[in-house]
Design a protein around this motif. Structure first.
Motif, PDB file in Angstrom:
ATOM      1  N   GLU A 164      27.607 -13.580   8.406  1.00 52.18           N
ATOM      2  CA  GLU A 164      26.717 -12.493   8.827  1.00 52.18           C
ATOM      3  C   GLU A 164      25.605 -13.092   9.672  1.00 52.18           C
ATOM      4  N   VAL A 165      25.365 -12.511  10.853  1.00 55.01           N
ATOM      5  CA  VAL A 165      24.315 -12.982  11.755  1.00 55.01           C
ATOM      6  C   VAL A 165      23.308 -11.859  11.936  1.00 55.01           C
ATOM      7  N   SER A 166      22.086 -12.079  11.468  1.00 51.45           N
ATOM      8  CA  SER A 166      21.053 -11.048  11.548  1.00 51.45           C
ATOM      9  C   SER A 166      20.373 -10.965  12.910  1.00 51.45           C
ATOM     10  N   PRO A 167      20.025 -12.087  13.568  1.00 48.06           N
ATOM     11  CA  PRO A 167      19.337 -11.978  14.856  1.00 48.06           C
ATOM     12  C   PRO A 167      20.216 -11.360  15.935  1.00 48.06           C
ATOM     13  N   ALA A 168      19.599 -10.542  16.770  1.00 41.07           N
ATOM     14  CA  ALA A 168      20.256  -9.984  17.962  1.00 41.07           C
ATOM     15  C   ALA A 168      19.407 -10.388  19.150  1.00 41.07           C
ATOM     16  N   LEU A 169      19.918 -11.252  19.995  1.00 42.66           N
ATOM     17  CA  LEU A 169      19.148 -11.880  21.060  1.00 42.66           C
ATOM     18  C   LEU A 169      19.371 -11.195  22.398  1.00 42.66           C
ATOM     19  N   VAL A 170      18.360 -11.218  23.234  1.00 44.02           N
ATOM     20  CA  VAL A 170      18.464 -10.571  24.544  1.00 44.02           C
ATOM     21  C   VAL A 170      19.100 -11.484  25.579  1.00 44.02           C
ATOM     22  N   LYS A 171      19.249 -12.759  25.257  1.00 42.20           N
ATOM     23  CA  LYS A 171      19.834 -13.708  26.194  1.00 42.20           C
ATOM     24  C   LYS A 171      21.106 -14.317  25.623  1.00 42.20           C
ATOM     25  N   ARG A 172      22.026 -14.621  26.525  1.00 44.25           N
ATOM     26  CA  ARG A 172      23.259 -15.304  26.172  1.00 44.25           C
ATOM     27  C   ARG A 172      23.166 -16.748  26.645  1.00 44.25           C
ATOM     28  N   SER A 173      23.778 -17.654  25.931  1.00 41.21           N
ATOM     29  CA  SER A 173      23.750 -19.051  26.339  1.00 41.21           C
ATOM     30  C   SER A 173      25.113 -19.678  26.106  1.00 41.21           C
ATOM     31  N   GLY A 174      25.372 -20.753  26.830  1.00 40.65           N
ATOM     32  CA  GLY A 174      26.621 -21.461  26.659  1.00 40.65           C
ATOM     33  C   GLY A 174      26.753 -22.058  25.265  1.00 40.65           C
ATOM     34  N   THR A 175      25.625 -22.533  24.717  1.00 42.22           N
ATOM     35  CA  THR A 175      25.642 -23.114  23.375  1.00 42.22           C
ATOM     36  C   THR A 175      26.035 -22.076  22.333  1.00 42.22           C
ATOM     37  N   LEU A 176      25.484 -20.876  22.467  1.00 39.97           N
ATOM     38  CA  LEU A 176      25.802 -19.808  21.531  1.00 39.97           C
ATOM     39  C   LEU A 176      27.252 -19.365  21.690  1.00 39.97           C
ATOM     40  N   ARG A 177      27.701 -19.249  22.923  1.00 40.51           N
ATOM     41  CA  ARG A 177      29.080 -18.850  23.187  1.00 40.51           C
ATOM     42  C   ARG A 177      30.058 -19.872  22.600  1.00 40.51           C
ATOM     43  N   THR A 178      29.749 -21.147  22.730  1.00 37.95           N
ATOM     44  CA  THR A 178      30.603 -22.195  22.174  1.00 37.95           C
ATOM     45  C   THR A 178      30.641 -22.134  20.653  1.00 37.95           C
ATOM     46  N   ALA A 179      29.488 -21.879  20.028  1.00 36.89           N
ATOM     47  CA  ALA A 179      29.426 -21.793  18.569  1.00 36.89           C
ATOM     48  C   ALA A 179      30.261 -20.619  18.058  1.00 36.89           C
TER      49      ALA A 179
END
Length: 383
Positions: A164-179
């Motif tokens: 479960e992921v609670s934060p909803a971020l306004v930006k996308r990043s390569g690090t997040l996409r990879t995770a």
């Protein structure tokens, strides 16, 4: 099957506001703390009534089948307090995530897996599941792309079945996409809030729908919240699309200390209910992959503009480790358009039902009328 489906739909219909427990005096659980604000302390109030969210999900009869045994759910949030009585002994913390100054992560973990307490009807969605506490924010509740990505990686390394992921971020990043991709490859089901918890209800000008991350990443089950009337809260932020909806406005839960209760609102709380429902499905049908669990949850949801989670239907629809035949593998999220995809889904169901009746009538005609016609050599009865 049809009778069970109708019963499930009736139980998942929106509960009237009058059915909500009288819990307005409960303290509000924060999602973050301002500079200088003290850590969230214990609440001296306990909610004894059955929470509306728990009632609307029909969890009582689902628990007769499964309570989430053998499934581990990671909570990527502000941490999860390990000493909370209703979670005690079932929380594993990664690093410093065993303490929770904000209290939000513990509240979310309680919605997922809090056990029963004497004199209290509140319990988590999967009260026998285990919890992995992971920090996806700093100690004050501030999240970044890097912090959420680190939380996802820690959850995967700890062996979580559901994240479960609670934060909803306004930006996308390569690090997040990879995770996210790494978690999907490891067969962990990610359930994420489709919008931030702060609804900005004071704004008179509605903001246009947009994507938030990691909910908008491929392979993530994105969730929005609804209230006791079955609608989105006034002034709430809108995602461009969402997969499921669950209770998330004015829901009751536990705090980081003591045995008292808090009240909270936001899509992250709705994500907690969906994550708990996923734990129920994975516990009952351990052979299902994460993607199959996601498809089961969406295929069995109650039809609405954004389909509403139905834990009982999801648990009982799977037979022999296979998806129900009416599931839609690979179906995308629901676009939040004014047309209402839920209404179209209902119309399609009625069309299919009418088609089934037509087939039955044709079969009856073939079984009764045709033999009689042949006996008369296809002559009219009066001749």
């Amino acid at each position: 099957m049809a009778t069970a489906l109708l019963a499930a739909m009736a139980l998942t219909a929106a509960v009237p506001a009058s059915a909500a427990p009288r819990s307005t005096r409960l303290l509000v659980i924060p999602s973050k703390l301002s500079d200088g604000q003290a850590c969230t302390g214990p609440s001296d109030q306990r909610a004894s009534a059955l929470p509306w969210a728990q009632q609307s999900l029909g969890l009582a009869r689902t628990w007769a089948l499964t309570q989430g045994d053998g499934v581990t759910v990671a909570v990527v949030d502000t941490g999860v307090a390990q000493q909370v009585p209703t979670l005690h002994g079932r929380v594993t913390a990664v690093g410093s995530a065993g303490t929770d100054c904000v209290g939000h992560g513990t509240f979310v973990a309680g919605l997922i897996a809090a056990g029963p307490a004497k004199g209290v009807k509140f319990a988590g969605t999967a009260p026998a599941a285990r919890i992995i506490g992971v920090r996806g924010t700093d100690e004050r509740g501030i999240s970044t792309e890097a912090s959420v990505a680190a939380g996802l990686n820690a959850a995967v390394d700890a062996g979580a079945d559901v994240i479960e992921v609670s934060p909803a971020l306004v930006k996308r990043s390569g690090t997040l996409r990879t995770a996210v991709a790494r978690a999907v490859a490891k067969d962990a089901l990610i359930v994420a809030a489709a919008v931030p918890d702060v609804p900005q209800r004071a704004s008179r000008t509605p903001k246009p729908p947009r994507d938030y991350w990691p909910a908008a990443e491929p392979g993530v089950l994105s969730v929005v919240d609804f209230n006791a009337d079955g609608s989105r809260p006034d002034g709430a932020l809108l995602p461009r699309s969402a997969d499921l909806a669950a209770p998330g406005d004015g829901v009751v839960g536990i705090g980081p200390k003591g045995t008292g209760h808090f009240i909270g609102s936001g899509a992250s709380l709705a994500a907690a209910y969906v994550a708990g429902s996923a734990a129920l499905v994975r516990s009952t049908h351990p052979g299902l992959s994460a993607s199959a669990v996601s498809e089961t949850l969406t295929a069995t949801a109650y039809p609405a503009d954004v389909p509403r989670i139905d834990p009982y239907a999801a648990v009982t629809s799977v037979r022999g480790g296979e998806l129900p035949q009416d599931a839609a593998p690979g179906s995308g999220p629901v676009e939040l358009s004014p047309d209402g995809d839920g209404a179209r889904a209902t119309e399609r169901a009625l069309v299919f039902a009418a088609g089934g009746v037509g087939v039955a009538l044709l079969a009856a005609w073939g079984a009764v009328i045709v033999p009689r016609g042949r006996a008369r050599r296809w002559r009219a009865a009066g001749r």
